[in-house]
Design an enzyme around this catalytic site. Sequence first.
Site, mmCIF file in Angstrom:
data_model
loop_
_atom_site.group_PDB
_atom_site.id
_atom_site.type_symbol
_atom_site.label_atom_id
_atom_site.label_comp_id
_atom_site.label_asym_id
_atom_site.label_seq_id
_atom_site.Cartn_x
_atom_site.Cartn_y
_atom_site.Cartn_z
ATOM 1 N N ASP A 340 0.849 -1.178 0.000
ATOM 2 C CA ASP A 340 0.000 0.000 0.000
ATOM 3 C C ASP A 340 0.899 1.248 0.000
ATOM 4 O O ASP A 340 2.114 1.163 0.187
ATOM 5 C CB ASP A 340 -0.977 -0.017 1.194
ATOM 6 C CG ASP A 340 -2.207 0.838 0.914
ATOM 7 O OD1 ASP A 340 -2.178 1.652 -0.033
ATOM 8 O OD2 ASP A 340 -3.212 0.695 1.641
ATOM 9 N N GLU A 536 -10.399 7.053 4.393
ATOM 10 C CA GLU A 536 -9.343 6.488 5.239
ATOM 11 C C GLU A 536 -9.373 7.077 6.652
ATOM 12 O O GLU A 536 -10.451 7.309 7.208
ATOM 13 C CB GLU A 536 -7.985 6.652 4.553
ATOM 14 C CG GLU A 536 -7.963 5.930 3.195
ATOM 15 C CD GLU A 536 -6.582 5.804 2.608
ATOM 16 O OE1 GLU A 536 -5.659 5.427 3.323
ATOM 17 O OE2 GLU A 536 -6.440 6.063 1.397
HETATM 18 C C1 BGC Z 1 -5.133 3.155 0.273
HETATM 19 C C2 BGC Z 1 -5.335 2.155 -0.818
HETATM 20 C C3 BGC Z 1 -5.241 2.817 -2.161
HETATM 21 C C4 BGC Z 1 -3.920 3.544 -2.268
HETATM 22 C C5 BGC Z 1 -3.726 4.241 -3.595
HETATM 23 C C6 BGC Z 1 -3.905 3.990 0.060
HETATM 24 O O1 BGC Z 1 -3.822 5.014 0.973
HETATM 25 O O2 BGC Z 1 -5.039 2.495 1.518
HETATM 26 O O3 BGC Z 1 -6.572 1.532 -0.662
HETATM 27 O O4 BGC Z 1 -5.390 1.878 -3.168
HETATM 28 O O5 BGC Z 1 -3.850 4.509 -1.240
HETATM 29 O O6 BGC Z 1 -4.504 5.353 -3.703
#
Ligand code: BGC
Length: 641
Positions: A340, A536
Amino acid sequence: MLGRKTIFTLRTILFILIIGIGVGGFFLFDSPNEEVLNTSDDIQEQEPIDTSDEKEEETTIESPVYKDPDASIEDRVTDLLSQMSLDEKIGQMVQPEKYNVTPNDVRQFGIGSILSGGGAVPDENTPEGWADMVDEYQLEALDTRLQIPIIYGIDAVHGHNNVKDATIFPHNIGLGAANDVDLMKQIGEVTAKEVRSTGISYTFAPCLCSPQNIRWGRTYEGYSEQPEMVGKLGSAIVEGLQGLPDEQDFLKEEHVAASIKHFVGDGLTYNGIDQGDVSEYSEEELEKHIEPFDEAIQAGARTVMISFSSINGLKTHGDYHLITEVLKGDLEFTGFVISDYNGAQQIVPDDFEESIKQSINAGIDLFMIPTDWQEFITTTKQLVEDEEVSIERIDDAVTRILRVKFENGLFEQPLANRALVAEGVGSDEHRALARDAVRKSQVLLKNDNDILPLAKDNSDIVVVGRKAANIGFQSGGWTMEWQGSPEPDLTEGTTILAGIEEVAGPNSSISFSTDGEEVSGHDVAIIVVGEEPYAEFEGDSEDLRLSDEDISLLETVKESGTPMVVLLLSGRPMIVTEEIDKWDAFVASWLPGSEGAGIADVLFGEHPFTGKLSYTWPKNINQVNNHDKSNPLFPIGYGLE
Ligand code: BGC
């Protein structure tokens, strides 16, 4: 968009300062595209990979097997790998973010992948603008010695949600309420087609978490708190996105590669803290959360993203057992594992090299490393030279990345399909599917005196609340920007108000009040309340009550005596125990996306209410925890018809 960039840039600067102090060196870090200079002994200065003609003459084979579309993918991978230098291999393992990498860097460093995180859009946010940007990178990749194409990844998590005027589907929590496998397949297909219409062949979706604590800001990314349902719906959307493994167009043409995420346990953290620790689960309980991944892998999922969280203190990005033994071993996963966003560096927060070493050795193949990708390249090369990382491990990573690239059709069709680009995004057909998804996602939780469905053609209705006329609110996070936005006209779509106007019929009277004042005398008031957009950790919440603004709006309408139908736009159940008695009807509308008219379709009985809760709806915040779901306000599976 800028929020995320700024946050991570600040983190990066902090990180650099810490490292800088730690090793007594110094750094210059002006623009993302300038090299990070490091005087420490243990990190070598970065050099572009060798693309000189001399090397080319030495090693270029005229008609290599890997370029032969009729050869088997495994033969192609083996052939290509055998011709790659260490630099070229490591280049394949990085995925910078588009802000921090130039097309020239792609050629110079042989970069294997690029991402657009939430809101990382091209200057011209149109299908052509996207396709031109991706192609510009791709052309440079094709200009390298071995001409290995990049794979460009993006979060198409509820439709192609960074692209202006794309079809925006309900967030997953709503799709869980709809609980319809065919619908999921179709949504996958349509999303894949819209992604391909922008020259992109890879999406970071679906999320296969089964959130247990709705304080978590990513609850809406989970279809359900029940892993069984997540496995079923998640596999279905994977099949839609990628196509079927035994068919010729698997991952190709109008299909894309999917990334099931986040492996594993991201919805189980203590207190629902994003990126937190999973500390209250036995191994057996955890296994239930691995099952959706198993199911989706069997349905063909070709990439897996690792979770930011840790399990009993061990960051999953460094967990050899989970990644190599369980995922690649027990689950027989043969695609690639992606980290990630800066996730690998979290393993040992103040030690980049150690973090990278542990994460590569744990089994991560492709590194989503938006900014510090040059440091990754240098560090990894040194780790291999020092035998801290074996060449076999590097070969395994690159084999998996190349395998998916071949499957993805990138060697045969590296550039955007301009016919699809010309078709664009957000067609009527795609929007009709999204509208159907919205209908099916609505959960009727209260309906006193059968106030719903509302009469068509002779109703006198007042719609109340600014959120009723706002595409940004109804779409939530991960829409045009990482955090979403409260912009009324964020992107093309039909607001809830516009949908009501459309469906209520020509002889109905629809008025609109943002503040709920003077709404007495109408047959019914439809009041739209709910959460501000978030994504998030920004959505983690200790308090799941309605906002003061919403409560006062509801009080104002109550005083008018007009019967109340309340629609809640939210990424999770909210605590409404004290308010609900005052309402005549209550609908959980979740985050429906661009097609608000789907809500009107069920309010006016054009379609029946069929949605059912895929999460337990608590009575109070004390019931919001990881395990005990007893005595809720509404149980999972609840929904009036
Ligand atoms: C998230 C992911 C995402 C990635 C790219 C991260 O902060 O946890 O789910 O795919 O960012 O944007």
